[in-house]
Design a protein around this motif. Structure first.
Motif, PDB file in Angstrom:
ATOM      1  N   GLU A 125      -9.559   0.018   5.461  1.00 40.19           N
ATOM      2  CA  GLU A 125     -10.690   0.118   4.732  1.00 40.19           C
ATOM      3  C   GLU A 125     -11.219   1.373   4.954  1.00 40.19           C
ATOM      4  O   GLU A 125     -11.410   1.931   6.088  1.00 40.19           O
ATOM      5  CB  GLU A 125     -11.710  -1.016   5.394  1.00 40.19           C
ATOM      6  N   LEU A 126     -11.843   1.879   3.860  1.00 41.61           N
ATOM      7  CA  LEU A 126     -12.592   3.188   3.945  1.00 41.61           C
ATOM      8  C   LEU A 126     -14.159   2.857   4.032  1.00 41.61           C
ATOM      9  O   LEU A 126     -14.845   1.916   3.679  1.00 41.61           O
ATOM     10  CB  LEU A 126     -12.698   3.865   2.589  1.00 41.61           C
ATOM     11  N   PRO A 127     -14.884   3.261   5.288  1.00 35.41           N
ATOM     12  CA  PRO A 127     -16.027   2.860   5.662  1.00 35.41           C
ATOM     13  C   PRO A 127     -16.972   3.874   4.688  1.00 35.41           C
ATOM     14  O   PRO A 127     -16.903   4.886   4.645  1.00 35.41           O
ATOM     15  CB  PRO A 127     -16.461   3.429   7.318  1.00 35.41           C
ATOM     16  N   THR A 147     -22.353   7.387   0.838  1.00 41.37           N
ATOM     17  CA  THR A 147     -22.165   8.452   1.935  1.00 41.37           C
ATOM     18  C   THR A 147     -20.860   7.904   2.548  1.00 41.37           C
ATOM     19  O   THR A 147     -20.543   6.811   2.985  1.00 41.37           O
ATOM     20  CB  THR A 147     -23.251   8.547   2.723  1.00 41.37           C
ATOM     21  N   MET A 148     -19.930   9.119   2.687  1.00 38.37           N
ATOM     22  CA  MET A 148     -18.759   8.414   3.478  1.00 38.37           C
ATOM     23  C   MET A 148     -18.174   9.923   4.413  1.00 38.37           C
ATOM     24  O   MET A 148     -18.861  10.953   3.947  1.00 38.37           O
ATOM     25  CB  MET A 148     -17.552   8.203   2.413  1.00 38.37           C
ATOM     26  N   TYR A 149     -17.483   9.635   5.273  1.00 39.68           N
ATOM     27  CA  TYR A 149     -16.808  10.636   6.172  1.00 39.68           C
ATOM     28  C   TYR A 149     -16.130  11.602   5.165  1.00 39.68           C
ATOM     29  O   TYR A 149     -15.302  11.288   4.310  1.00 39.68           O
ATOM     30  CB  TYR A 149     -16.217  10.272   7.081  1.00 39.68           C
ATOM     31  N   LEU A 150     -16.223  13.099   5.337  1.00 36.43           N
ATOM     32  CA  LEU A 150     -15.409  13.895   4.705  1.00 36.43           C
ATOM     33  C   LEU A 150     -13.897  13.697   4.731  1.00 36.43           C
ATOM     34  O   LEU A 150     -13.135  13.774   3.424  1.00 36.43           O
ATOM     35  CB  LEU A 150     -15.816  15.422   4.963  1.00 36.43           C
ATOM     36  N   ASP A 151     -13.482  13.423   5.898  1.00 33.33           N
ATOM     37  CA  ASP A 151     -12.060  13.040   5.817  1.00 33.33           C
ATOM     38  C   ASP A 151     -11.706  11.658   5.107  1.00 33.33           C
ATOM     39  O   ASP A 151     -10.434  12.141   4.432  1.00 33.33           O
ATOM     40  CB  ASP A 151     -11.503  13.127   7.393  1.00 33.33           C
ATOM     41  N   ASP A 152     -12.269  10.916   5.038  1.00 30.22           N
ATOM     42  CA  ASP A 152     -11.950   9.836   4.109  1.00 30.22           C
ATOM     43  C   ASP A 152     -12.011  10.010   2.682  1.00 30.22           C
ATOM     44  O   ASP A 152     -11.354   9.589   1.831  1.00 30.22           O
ATOM     45  CB  ASP A 152     -13.006   8.661   4.417  1.00 30.22           C
ATOM     46  N   TRP A 153     -13.119  10.882   2.268  1.00 25.47           N
ATOM     47  CA  TRP A 153     -13.172  11.422   1.074  1.00 25.47           C
ATOM     48  C   TRP A 153     -12.169  12.379   0.476  1.00 25.47           C
ATOM     49  O   TRP A 153     -11.450  12.128  -0.565  1.00 25.47           O
ATOM     50  CB  TRP A 153     -14.648  12.194   0.794  1.00 25.47           C
ATOM     51  N   ILE A 154     -11.593  13.244   1.415  1.00 28.06           N
ATOM     52  CA  ILE A 154     -10.758  14.019   1.038  1.00 28.06           C
ATOM     53  C   ILE A 154      -9.427  13.272   0.831  1.00 28.06           C
ATOM     54  O   ILE A 154      -8.603  13.372  -0.181  1.00 28.06           O
ATOM     55  CB  ILE A 154     -10.243  15.018   2.116  1.00 28.06           C
ATOM     56  N   GLU A 155      -8.992  12.213   1.506  1.00 27.56           N
ATOM     57  CA  GLU A 155      -7.975  11.352   1.437  1.00 27.56           C
ATOM     58  C   GLU A 155      -7.859  10.618   0.024  1.00 27.56           C
ATOM     59  O   GLU A 155      -6.991  10.380  -0.621  1.00 27.56           O
ATOM     60  CB  GLU A 155      -7.793  10.041   2.671  1.00 27.56           C
ATOM     61  N   MET A 156      -9.101  10.173  -0.071  1.00 21.09           N
ATOM     62  CA  MET A 156      -9.384   9.210  -1.520  1.00 21.09           C
ATOM     63  C   MET A 156      -9.272  10.148  -2.430  1.00 21.09           C
ATOM     64  O   MET A 156      -8.506  10.130  -3.492  1.00 21.09           O
ATOM     65  CB  MET A 156     -10.641   8.691  -1.438  1.00 21.09           C
ATOM     66  N   TYR A 157      -9.710  11.509  -2.509  1.00 16.70           N
ATOM     67  CA  TYR A 157      -9.706  12.442  -3.589  1.00 16.70           C
ATOM     68  C   TYR A 157      -8.123  12.884  -3.847  1.00 16.70           C
ATOM     69  O   TYR A 157      -7.591  12.995  -4.904  1.00 16.70           O
ATOM     70  CB  TYR A 157     -10.503  13.661  -3.441  1.00 16.70           C
ATOM     71  N   ARG A 158      -7.314  12.994  -2.760  1.00 20.02           N
ATOM     72  CA  ARG A 158      -6.044  13.325  -2.639  1.00 20.02           C
ATOM     73  C   ARG A 158      -5.252  12.404  -3.663  1.00 20.02           C
ATOM     74  O   ARG A 158      -4.220  12.699  -4.333  1.00 20.02           O
ATOM     75  CB  ARG A 158      -5.339  13.694  -1.323  1.00 20.02           C
ATOM     76  N   GLU A 159      -5.574  11.139  -3.239  1.00 23.68           N
ATOM     77  CA  GLU A 159      -4.648  10.113  -3.892  1.00 23.68           C
ATOM     78  C   GLU A 159      -5.113  10.148  -5.240  1.00 23.68           C
ATOM     79  O   GLU A 159      -4.267   9.846  -6.221  1.00 23.68           O
ATOM     80  CB  GLU A 159      -5.210   8.540  -3.144  1.00 23.68           C
ATOM     81  N   TYR A 160      -6.263  10.296  -5.668  1.00 26.15           N
ATOM     82  CA  TYR A 160      -6.704  10.382  -7.145  1.00 26.15           C
ATOM     83  C   TYR A 160      -6.022  11.347  -7.681  1.00 26.15           C
ATOM     84  O   TYR A 160      -5.432  11.223  -8.872  1.00 26.15           O
ATOM     85  CB  TYR A 160      -8.218  10.461  -6.966  1.00 26.15           C
ATOM     86  N   GLU A 161      -5.990  12.750  -7.048  1.00 21.54           N
ATOM     87  CA  GLU A 161      -5.440  13.911  -7.690  1.00 21.54           C
ATOM     88  C   GLU A 161      -3.724  13.488  -7.800  1.00 21.54           C
ATOM     89  O   GLU A 161      -3.161  13.934  -8.986  1.00 21.54           O
ATOM     90  CB  GLU A 161      -5.453  14.975  -6.718  1.00 21.54           C
TER      91      GLU A 161
END
Length: 110
Positions: free
Chosen positions: A73-75, A89-103
């Motif tokens: 789960e993403l916190p 608000t979320m941790y940057l590493d989690d956001w990057i992971e999410m954005y890479r999946e989107y990309e």
């Protein structure tokens, strides 16, 4: 009691906003005495810590969400003050992971 009521109202409000976006969200079960549930449930893979406060210890709320999130789960912290929009608000590493999946799923994202 007043801050607990405000928290419960914030959770119901956020669940309603998310339902308005097409997600089947509701308050978690913590109000029934069960532990480990997010404040608002219905977004698979996301652990939502909901805060409705004028002054917020954002790092403390983020740590609470991280600590309570289950594996995979993403916190996130979804929060707002009076007369303001909801923020996430979320941790940057989690956001990057999410954005890479989107990309990866959208060739036009780059």
């Amino acid at each position: 009691m007043n801050s607990r009521d405000k928290g419960a109202r914030g959770e119901r409000e956020l669940a309603g906003v998310l339902r308005g976006h097409g997600y089947d969200c509701r308050r978690g079960q913590q109000f029934c005495g069960a532990n480990g549930d997010a404040d608002v449930v219905g977004l698979p893979g996301v652990h939502i810590e909901c805060k409705r406060a004028e002054r917020l210890d954002l790092y403390g709320a983020a740590e609470q969400s991280r600590r309570d999130a289950r594996a995979g789960e993403l916190p996130v912290v979804m929060h707002r003050k009076n007369n303001c929009d909801w923020l996430v608000t979320m941790y940057l590493d989690d956001w990057i992971e999410m954005y890479r999946e989107y990309e990866a799923g959208d060739p036009g994202a780059k």
